[in-house]
Write a protein that holds these residues in place. Structure first.
Motif, mmCIF file in Angstrom:
data_model
loop_
_atom_site.group_PDB
_atom_site.id
_atom_site.type_symbol
_atom_site.label_atom_id
_atom_site.label_comp_id
_atom_site.label_asym_id
_atom_site.label_seq_id
_atom_site.Cartn_x
_atom_site.Cartn_y
_atom_site.Cartn_z
ATOM 1 N N SER A 237 1.342 3.932 5.428
ATOM 2 C CA SER A 237 -0.111 4.034 5.420
ATOM 3 C C SER A 237 -0.678 3.819 6.819
ATOM 4 C CB SER A 237 -0.700 2.997 4.460
ATOM 5 O OG SER A 237 -2.101 2.899 4.611
ATOM 6 N N PHE A 238 -1.650 4.662 7.217
ATOM 7 C CA PHE A 238 -2.307 4.493 8.506
ATOM 8 C C PHE A 238 -3.133 3.219 8.548
ATOM 9 C CE2 PHE A 238 -2.576 9.384 9.281
ATOM 10 C CZ PHE A 238 -1.234 9.383 9.616
ATOM 11 N N VAL A 239 -3.707 2.839 7.421
ATOM 12 C CA VAL A 239 -4.653 1.726 7.378
ATOM 13 C C VAL A 239 -3.952 0.380 7.222
ATOM 14 C CG1 VAL A 239 -6.610 0.729 6.136
ATOM 15 C CG2 VAL A 239 -6.468 3.206 6.458
ATOM 16 N N SER A 240 -3.099 0.270 6.188
ATOM 17 C CA SER A 240 -2.458 -1.017 5.904
ATOM 18 C C SER A 240 -1.142 -1.214 6.649
ATOM 19 C CB SER A 240 -2.210 -1.148 4.397
ATOM 20 O OG SER A 240 -1.242 -0.192 3.971
ATOM 21 N N GLY A 241 -0.516 -0.112 7.062
ATOM 22 C CA GLY A 241 0.775 -0.216 7.734
ATOM 23 C C GLY A 241 1.937 -0.465 6.786
ATOM 24 N N LYS A 242 1.682 -0.436 5.472
ATOM 25 C CA LYS A 242 2.724 -0.660 4.479
ATOM 26 C C LYS A 242 3.336 0.674 4.041
ATOM 27 C CE LYS A 242 0.442 -4.755 2.529
ATOM 28 N NZ LYS A 242 -0.146 -5.361 1.301
ATOM 29 N N PRO A 243 4.583 0.673 3.571
ATOM 30 C CA PRO A 243 5.158 1.903 3.013
ATOM 31 C C PRO A 243 4.327 2.411 1.848
ATOM 32 C CG PRO A 243 6.872 0.265 3.386
ATOM 33 C CD PRO A 243 5.557 -0.431 3.599
ATOM 34 N N MET B 185 -6.845 4.319 -5.550
ATOM 35 C CA MET B 185 -6.115 4.417 -4.289
ATOM 36 C C MET B 185 -6.342 5.773 -3.634
ATOM 37 S SD MET B 185 -1.983 4.098 -3.693
ATOM 38 C CE MET B 185 -1.246 4.475 -2.107
ATOM 39 N N LEU B 186 -6.363 6.832 -4.440
ATOM 40 C CA LEU B 186 -6.576 8.180 -3.902
ATOM 41 C C LEU B 186 -7.973 8.308 -3.305
ATOM 42 C CD1 LEU B 186 -5.729 11.119 -3.480
ATOM 43 C CD2 LEU B 186 -6.476 11.585 -5.814
ATOM 44 N N LEU B 187 -8.992 7.844 -4.017
ATOM 45 C CA LEU B 187 -10.366 7.939 -3.508
ATOM 46 C C LEU B 187 -10.531 7.131 -2.219
ATOM 47 C CD1 LEU B 187 -12.526 7.716 -6.756
ATOM 48 C CD2 LEU B 187 -11.951 9.738 -5.422
ATOM 49 N N LEU B 188 -9.943 5.946 -2.183
ATOM 50 C CA LEU B 188 -10.044 5.111 -0.989
ATOM 51 C C LEU B 188 -9.317 5.766 0.183
ATOM 52 C CD1 LEU B 188 -11.012 2.423 0.201
ATOM 53 C CD2 LEU B 188 -8.836 1.410 -0.520
ATOM 54 N N ALA B 189 -8.157 6.368 -0.082
ATOM 55 C CA ALA B 189 -7.400 7.025 0.985
ATOM 56 C C ALA B 189 -8.160 8.220 1.542
ATOM 57 C CB ALA B 189 -6.036 7.468 0.451
ATOM 58 N N ILE B 190 -8.855 8.959 0.681
ATOM 59 C CA ILE B 190 -9.649 10.094 1.152
ATOM 60 C C ILE B 190 -10.805 9.608 2.013
ATOM 61 C CG2 ILE B 190 -11.171 11.963 0.397
ATOM 62 C CD1 ILE B 190 -9.381 12.278 -2.060
ATOM 63 N N GLU B 191 -11.466 8.535 1.597
ATOM 64 C CA GLU B 191 -12.576 7.988 2.372
ATOM 65 C C GLU B 191 -12.109 7.514 3.747
ATOM 66 O OE1 GLU B 191 -14.211 4.886 0.030
ATOM 67 O OE2 GLU B 191 -14.996 6.210 -1.550
ATOM 68 N N GLN B 192 -10.917 6.913 3.800
ATOM 69 C CA GLN B 192 -10.398 6.363 5.051
ATOM 70 C C GLN B 192 -9.573 7.366 5.842
ATOM 71 O OE1 GLN B 192 -8.195 2.989 3.499
ATOM 72 N NE2 GLN B 192 -9.973 1.633 3.632
ATOM 73 N N ARG B 193 -9.426 8.595 5.313
ATOM 74 C CA ARG B 193 -8.615 9.649 5.950
ATOM 75 C C ARG B 193 -7.180 9.160 6.172
ATOM 76 N NH1 ARG B 193 -11.843 13.720 7.798
ATOM 77 N NH2 ARG B 193 -10.245 14.470 9.244
ATOM 78 N N ASP B 194 -6.683 8.432 5.178
ATOM 79 C CA ASP B 194 -5.315 7.908 5.226
ATOM 80 C C ASP B 194 -4.388 8.965 4.623
ATOM 81 O OD1 ASP B 194 -3.031 6.407 5.289
ATOM 82 O OD2 ASP B 194 -3.915 4.628 4.372
#
Length: 321
Positions: free
Chosen positions: A80-86, A270-279
């Motif tokens: 993940s770009f944001v959390s740095g976790k797999p 998780m999908l909606l949050l990832a789209i908002e954060q461009r992750d």
């Protein structure tokens, strides 16, 4: 039968490959560079190039695609770009919310829909048979988020029996709190899905009631209940299994609405949050896992149909004309 299973597995793998191609292309058509998610405002050219090298967007498209497919083959969905976790770890944590929510809601819907659907078909001329059909038609027209809000208003705000939303921080370490938190979301999914399933079960039961084999069984001395249980249910179950597979897949994909209403940290959220954060790694990971789950459900439903109906097995092996 074994040859058919192997053929279906080959189709499943091919479908996953096609899904991977579509997913890769669609994500690359989005405006902007994926590396921008790693950059702060005012980043210089050196930082931009370093970020592009880190995410691999500086490579030619064909090389990006090969790396993408190779990672999927190893079930490596990136970081993940944001959390740095797999990504696979984050998805696994979210699935502990989405999968129980969908499966228990699906089970509740089946428990409601099967008896009511059969009753509405067998007793179509009675007032309660017509009432079941009418209520199910109304249930189909009501949006799932409206049902969720209505249940929250009644059971959380007015009666204060259940929480209006949220999820325990410790997760399944405290099973009682999890079940308590999922009660209203499960009821929401179960009621909405049951309304749709009743219609299909009613239609399948009506087809069985008008079949020649049921009339033959009655002519040979079997009572209506015996003929329906011994001959009708198994034949009527074949098309219903396909519908159940579609409904379960739809529930998994559509859980995002229920999760947003009840503030649940599931796969849809998780999908909606990832789209908002461009992750982008999280986006492509959630979409790939969702596609895999849908294909697996369809594969299982197809095999179950052939286990129920010997004619389909014979057709799959070429024994039937």
């Amino acid at each position: 039968m074994l040859a058919y299973v192997l053929r279906r597995l080959a189709i499943l793998i091919l479908s996953l490959l096609i899904a991977a191609v579509v997913l890769f292309v669609l994500l690359r058509l989005l405006p902007g560079d994926p590396a921008n998610a790693l950059l702060s405002v005012g980043a210089d050219q050196q930082q931009i190039e370093a970020a592009r090298e880190q995410v691999g967007s500086n490579l030619p498209l064909w090389e990006q695609f090969l790396r993408f497919v190779g990672s999927l083959a190893r079930f490596d969905l990136g970081t993940s770009f944001v959390s740095g976790k797999p990504v696979i770890e984050e998805i696994a944590a979210r699935l502990t919310v989405t999968v129980p929510l969908a499966l228990v809601g699906f089970g509740l819907a089946v428990m409601i829909a099967v008896p009511l659907g059969i009753v509405s078909a067998v007793k179509a001329n009675r007032w309660y048979g017509a009432a079941i059909s009418t209520v199910s038609q109304l249930g189909i027209a009501i949006p799932v988020f409206w049902v969720g809000i209505l249940l929250v208003t009644v059971f959380a705000v007015n009666l204060r029996l259940f929480p209006s939303g949220g999820y325990p921080r410790r997760g399944w370490q405290n099973e009682g709190q999890v079940l308590y938190a999922l009660a209203l979301p499960v009821l929401t999914i179960g009621l909405v899905m049951a309304a749709s399933l009743i219609r299909y079960i009613r239609s399948a039961t009506q087809d069985v009631l008008g079949s020649d084999y049921l009339r033959t069984a009655r002519a040979l001395g079997a009572s209506f209940s015996q003929a329906l249980i011994r001959h009708g249910i198994r034949n009527g179950a074949v098309p219903i299994v396909s519908i159940l597979g579609i409904e379960l897949a739809t529930t998994l994909l559509g859980a995002v609405v229920v999760e947003r209403v009840f503030a649940l940290p599931g796969l849809g959220s998780m999908l909606l949050l990832a789209i908002e954060q461009r992750d982008y790694p999280n986006v492509q990971g959630v979409l790939f896992i969702s596609t895999l789950l849908v294909l697996l459900i369809g594969f299982a439903a197809d095999l179950l149909q052939r286990l129920i109906d010997p004619r389909l097995r014979e057709r799959a092996t070429g024994a039937a004309p």
